[in-house]
Design an enzyme around this catalytic site. Structure first.
Site, mmCIF file in Angstrom:
data_model
loop_
_atom_site.group_PDB
_atom_site.id
_atom_site.type_symbol
_atom_site.label_atom_id
_atom_site.label_comp_id
_atom_site.label_asym_id
_atom_site.label_seq_id
_atom_site.Cartn_x
_atom_site.Cartn_y
_atom_site.Cartn_z
ATOM 1 N N ALA A 43 34.083 -11.401 28.966
ATOM 2 C CA ALA A 43 33.512 -12.644 28.476
ATOM 3 C C ALA A 43 33.061 -13.539 29.623
ATOM 4 O O ALA A 43 31.983 -14.128 29.575
ATOM 5 C CB ALA A 43 34.518 -13.382 27.600
ATOM 6 N N GLU A 44 33.875 -13.655 30.672
ATOM 7 C CA GLU A 44 33.466 -14.389 31.873
ATOM 8 C C GLU A 44 33.988 -13.707 33.121
ATOM 9 O O GLU A 44 35.051 -13.063 33.100
ATOM 10 C CB GLU A 44 33.973 -15.842 31.872
ATOM 11 C CG GLU A 44 32.998 -16.850 31.323
ATOM 12 C CD GLU A 44 33.130 -17.007 29.818
ATOM 13 O OE1 GLU A 44 32.248 -17.636 29.219
ATOM 14 O OE2 GLU A 44 34.111 -16.507 29.267
ATOM 15 N N THR A 45 33.229 -13.869 34.182
ATOM 16 C CA THR A 45 33.686 -13.540 35.526
ATOM 17 C C THR A 45 33.630 -14.830 36.337
ATOM 18 O O THR A 45 32.622 -15.546 36.310
ATOM 19 C CB THR A 45 32.807 -12.456 36.175
ATOM 20 O OG1 THR A 45 32.900 -11.260 35.399
ATOM 21 C CG2 THR A 45 33.261 -12.171 37.596
#
Length: 269
Positions: A43-45
């Site tokens: 979903a996020e880095t």
């Protein structure tokens, strides 16, 4: 450079919300950051680098989904703070300079972390035409969550309705900047949570987010007003699931949770 995958808002591996975390010397070109986030495909880095001493923040922090940079992300901030503390790169409260201002993560005695985030402003709006069909349930009420979060918050009839949602993700994308927060009061508060939610973000490449810290900056004020308490626990009822402890302090919301590093390796690209 070292790359880590951290499960956030959970105390066990393979639950909560996974985030990639890279500690850098400086931010390279945006195109490279986006390619890494696409490769990680969570979903996020989060990408962070240390700032000079004496300023208002200790580390600069940015977040990318597989398709776009976002203005605020709770679980990847928690994951980054976890990496900083577990590796000894930082001790005590850490101040992050972000697109949403300075965000602080403070370690707690039980090993969890508390994030100090801006409370999302809620504005009542009419339920948009077509959103019930796209979501698969009829909302009781709708609220805009402001520019930092960028979601449409929808109150549903009960917890069972939230669990049973099978939305048309493509159709949902037409109804908000980032996505949809669907929420309802907990059916049985003795289970250890006060409300449930699910979050769908098709506009940034995430059909359903496992656990969304930023969404809880809106859920905090929504449920605090209705339940008459400033301290609450939310269950995000995704397949991976996770719990977020929240405390509403006016225009700030404290988000608390644990994190676990599950993968550590070397990025060669």
């Amino acid at each position: 450079m070292r790359i880590r995958i951290v499960d956030a808002f959970t105390d066990r591996p393979f639950a909560g919300n996974p985030a990639g975390v890279l500690l850098l010397d400086a931010f390279p070109e945006d195109a490279w950051l986006q390619k890494v986030a696409m490769e990680v495909n969570h979903a996020e880095t989060a990408f962070a680098h240390r700032l000079d001493a004496g300023g208002e923040a200790d580390w600069a922090l940015r977040w990318f989904t597989p398709v776009a940079e976002v203005a605020m992300c709770g679980h990847a901030t928690l994951a980054t703070a976890h990496v900083l503390h577990s590796t000894g790169a930082h001790e005590g409260p850490v101040r992050f300079a972000t697109r949403s201002g300075v965000l602080v993560a403070t370690p707690r005695e039980d090993g969890s972390l508390t994030l100090d985030f801006p409370t999302a402003p809620l504005t009542p709006v009419e339920v948009p035409d077509g959103v019930a069909q796209a979501l698969g349930a009829e909302p009781l009420a709708a609220f805009d969550t402001g520019p930092d979060v960028g979601d449409l918050l929808l109150e549903l009839a009960d917890e069972k309705t939230v669990h049973a949602l099978t939305p048309d993700h493509k159709a949902l994308g037409a109804h908000s900047e980032r996505g949809i927060i669907a929420t309802a009061r907990a059916e049985d508060p003795t289970r250890g949570y006060d409300f449930v939610s699910r979050c769908f973000f098709p506009n940034v490449g995430i059909d359903e987010d496992p656990v969304t810290g930023s969404a809880h900056t809106a859920l905090a004020s929504f449920w605090s007003e209705r339940l008459g308490r400033a301290e609450l626990t939310g269950l995000q009822a995704s397949p991976r699931s996770g719990r977020v402890r929240i405390e509403l302090r006016g225009d700030r919301t404290m988000l608390s949770g644990s994190a676990v590093t599950v993968i550590e390796g070397e990025l060669l690209a």
